[in-house]
Design a protein around this motif. Structure first.
Motif, mmCIF file in Angstrom:
data_model
loop_
_atom_site.group_PDB
_atom_site.id
_atom_site.type_symbol
_atom_site.label_atom_id
_atom_site.label_comp_id
_atom_site.label_asym_id
_atom_site.label_seq_id
_atom_site.Cartn_x
_atom_site.Cartn_y
_atom_site.Cartn_z
ATOM 1 N N LEU A 40 0.948 -0.889 -0.042
ATOM 2 C CA LEU A 40 0.082 -0.090 -0.353
ATOM 3 C C LEU A 40 0.731 1.477 -0.394
ATOM 4 O O LEU A 40 0.509 2.799 -0.379
ATOM 5 C CB LEU A 40 -0.706 0.097 1.136
ATOM 6 N N LEU A 41 2.026 0.865 0.267
ATOM 7 C CA LEU A 41 3.219 2.393 0.839
ATOM 8 C C LEU A 41 4.200 2.585 -0.408
ATOM 9 O O LEU A 41 5.071 3.337 -0.590
ATOM 10 C CB LEU A 41 3.522 2.541 2.673
ATOM 11 N N SER A 42 4.019 1.636 -0.783
ATOM 12 C CA SER A 42 5.361 1.170 -2.812
ATOM 13 C C SER A 42 4.787 2.793 -3.472
ATOM 14 O O SER A 42 3.894 2.759 -3.651
ATOM 15 C CB SER A 42 5.223 0.020 -2.844
ATOM 16 N N PRO A 43 5.918 2.974 -3.493
ATOM 17 C CA PRO A 43 5.856 4.108 -4.803
ATOM 18 C C PRO A 43 4.986 3.327 -6.205
ATOM 19 O O PRO A 43 4.148 4.250 -6.983
ATOM 20 C CB PRO A 43 6.939 4.317 -5.759
ATOM 21 N N ARG A 44 5.153 2.490 -6.860
ATOM 22 C CA ARG A 44 3.781 2.245 -7.374
ATOM 23 C C ARG A 44 2.956 1.815 -7.361
ATOM 24 O O ARG A 44 2.115 2.449 -7.895
ATOM 25 C CB ARG A 44 4.421 0.829 -8.124
ATOM 26 N N VAL A 45 1.879 1.773 -6.005
ATOM 27 C CA VAL A 45 0.680 2.468 -5.229
ATOM 28 C C VAL A 45 0.483 3.098 -5.439
ATOM 29 O O VAL A 45 -0.822 3.915 -5.403
ATOM 30 C CB VAL A 45 0.860 0.876 -4.195
ATOM 31 N N ARG A 46 1.332 3.937 -5.232
ATOM 32 C CA ARG A 46 0.976 5.420 -4.437
ATOM 33 C C ARG A 46 0.296 5.596 -5.695
ATOM 34 O O ARG A 46 -0.396 6.529 -5.665
ATOM 35 C CB ARG A 46 1.760 5.860 -3.892
ATOM 36 N N ALA A 47 1.415 5.936 -6.900
ATOM 37 C CA ALA A 47 1.104 6.570 -8.028
ATOM 38 C C ALA A 47 -0.154 6.036 -8.438
ATOM 39 O O ALA A 47 -1.048 6.729 -8.857
ATOM 40 C CB ALA A 47 2.296 5.862 -9.192
ATOM 41 N N ALA A 48 -0.057 4.832 -9.003
ATOM 42 C CA ALA A 48 -1.561 4.067 -9.069
ATOM 43 C C ALA A 48 -2.801 4.556 -8.527
ATOM 44 O O ALA A 48 -3.436 4.791 -8.788
ATOM 45 C CB ALA A 48 -1.111 2.514 -8.971
ATOM 46 N N CYS A 49 -2.339 4.636 -7.278
ATOM 47 C CA CYS A 49 -3.833 5.132 -6.433
ATOM 48 C C CYS A 49 -4.070 6.732 -6.890
ATOM 49 O O CYS A 49 -5.077 6.976 -6.623
ATOM 50 C CB CYS A 49 -4.266 5.005 -5.093
ATOM 51 N N SER A 50 -3.532 7.360 -7.405
ATOM 52 C CA SER A 50 -3.150 8.475 -6.937
ATOM 53 C C SER A 50 -3.514 8.971 -8.727
ATOM 54 O O SER A 50 -3.827 10.054 -8.927
ATOM 55 C CB SER A 50 -1.902 9.832 -7.011
ATOM 56 N N GLY A 51 -3.271 8.161 -10.013
ATOM 57 C CA GLY A 51 -4.218 8.623 -11.231
ATOM 58 C C GLY A 51 -2.950 8.574 -12.154
ATOM 59 O O GLY A 51 -2.889 9.181 -13.027
ATOM 60 N N THR A 52 -1.855 8.808 -11.269
ATOM 61 C CA THR A 52 -0.831 8.688 -12.262
ATOM 62 C C THR A 52 -0.266 7.684 -12.958
ATOM 63 O O THR A 52 -0.055 6.608 -12.052
ATOM 64 C CB THR A 52 0.601 9.606 -11.302
ATOM 65 N N PRO A 53 0.424 7.668 -14.529
ATOM 66 C CA PRO A 53 1.016 6.530 -14.441
ATOM 67 C C PRO A 53 1.574 5.710 -14.051
ATOM 68 O O PRO A 53 2.299 6.346 -13.605
ATOM 69 C CB PRO A 53 0.936 7.012 -16.129
#
Length: 217
Positions: free
Chosen positions: A128-141
């Motif tokens: 949940l706190l990984s850069p990959r998931v943070r980006a995905a959940c913020s709508g950033t590709p």
């Protein structure tokens, strides 16, 4: 209903999405062993005909916020690796990554979804706190690997659900094909790092490290 009330009382996750008074989506999870500090999301679904309206994403974002508020930093769940739309949603839209291939995990399930086929599943982990998931959940590709000599593509059907209706024999042939390719790669330490609707799963082979390149989601 009684079981869901008990799950809720015991501190587990039970949520619904509503359109007015109509229940249009559900998501249910329970805690793994205490030391794991992980939630296992067992059920997530949207009412028929309402796919593509963002209901599933809203539920998963709610689940993520609920988990983080309780100090839980990872969520795991399983999905059928033959279902392309779920693979894309889980891996690309949410940023979760498969960690284990589970052959015939539930045994035979004679229902409209599984049709008596083997119930192979991929177990995915949502950090949940990984850069990959943070980006995905913020709508950033997110950064998506392009693949190369140190990776391998494993094909998947474009629409297994439609194929099961129109050509059951062809649909059944996909299960052993994908299992025979994907399971050994993962068992040997290969990591699924991306999913493409046309090309299938991208597996980073054991002992390699792919450089991500940005491309459209």
């Amino acid at each position: 209903m009684e079981f869901l009330r008990a799950l809720t009382k015991a501190g587990n996750y039970v949520a619904g999405a509503y359109d007015g008074d109509r229940l249009v989506g559900v998501c249910i999870g329970f805690h793994e062993e205490p030391a794991a500090r992980t939630l296992h999301s067992h059920i997530a679904g949207v009412a028929p005909g309402l796919a593509g309206r963002g209901i599933g994403m809203a539920l998963k974002l709610h689940q993520r916020a609920w988990a983080l508020a309780r100090g839980i930093v990872a969520v795991e769940w399983t999905f059928d690796p033959l279902v392309s739309r779920n693979a894309y949603f889980n891996i690309v839209k949410l940023g979760a990554l498969p960690v284990e291939y589970l052959p015939n995990f539930y045994g035979a399930m004679h229902d409209a979804i599984n049709g008596g086929d083997d119930t192979d599943r991929l177990l995915v982990r949502w950090e949940l706190l990984s850069p990959r998931v943070r980006a995905a959940c913020s709508g950033t590709p997110c950064e998506r690997p392009a693949g190369g000599p140190s990776s391998r593509r494993v094909a998947a059907p474009a629409d297994i659900e439609a194929l099961r209706v129109h050509d059951a024999a062809a649909a059944r042939s996909w299960r052993p094909r994908l299992r025979d390719e994907l399971e050994p790669l993962m068992a040997a330490g290969g990591r699924v790092v991306d999913y493409d609707r046309e090309l299938g799963y991208l597996v980073e082979l054991a002992g390699t490290d792919l450089e991500p390149t940005r491309r459209p989601s």
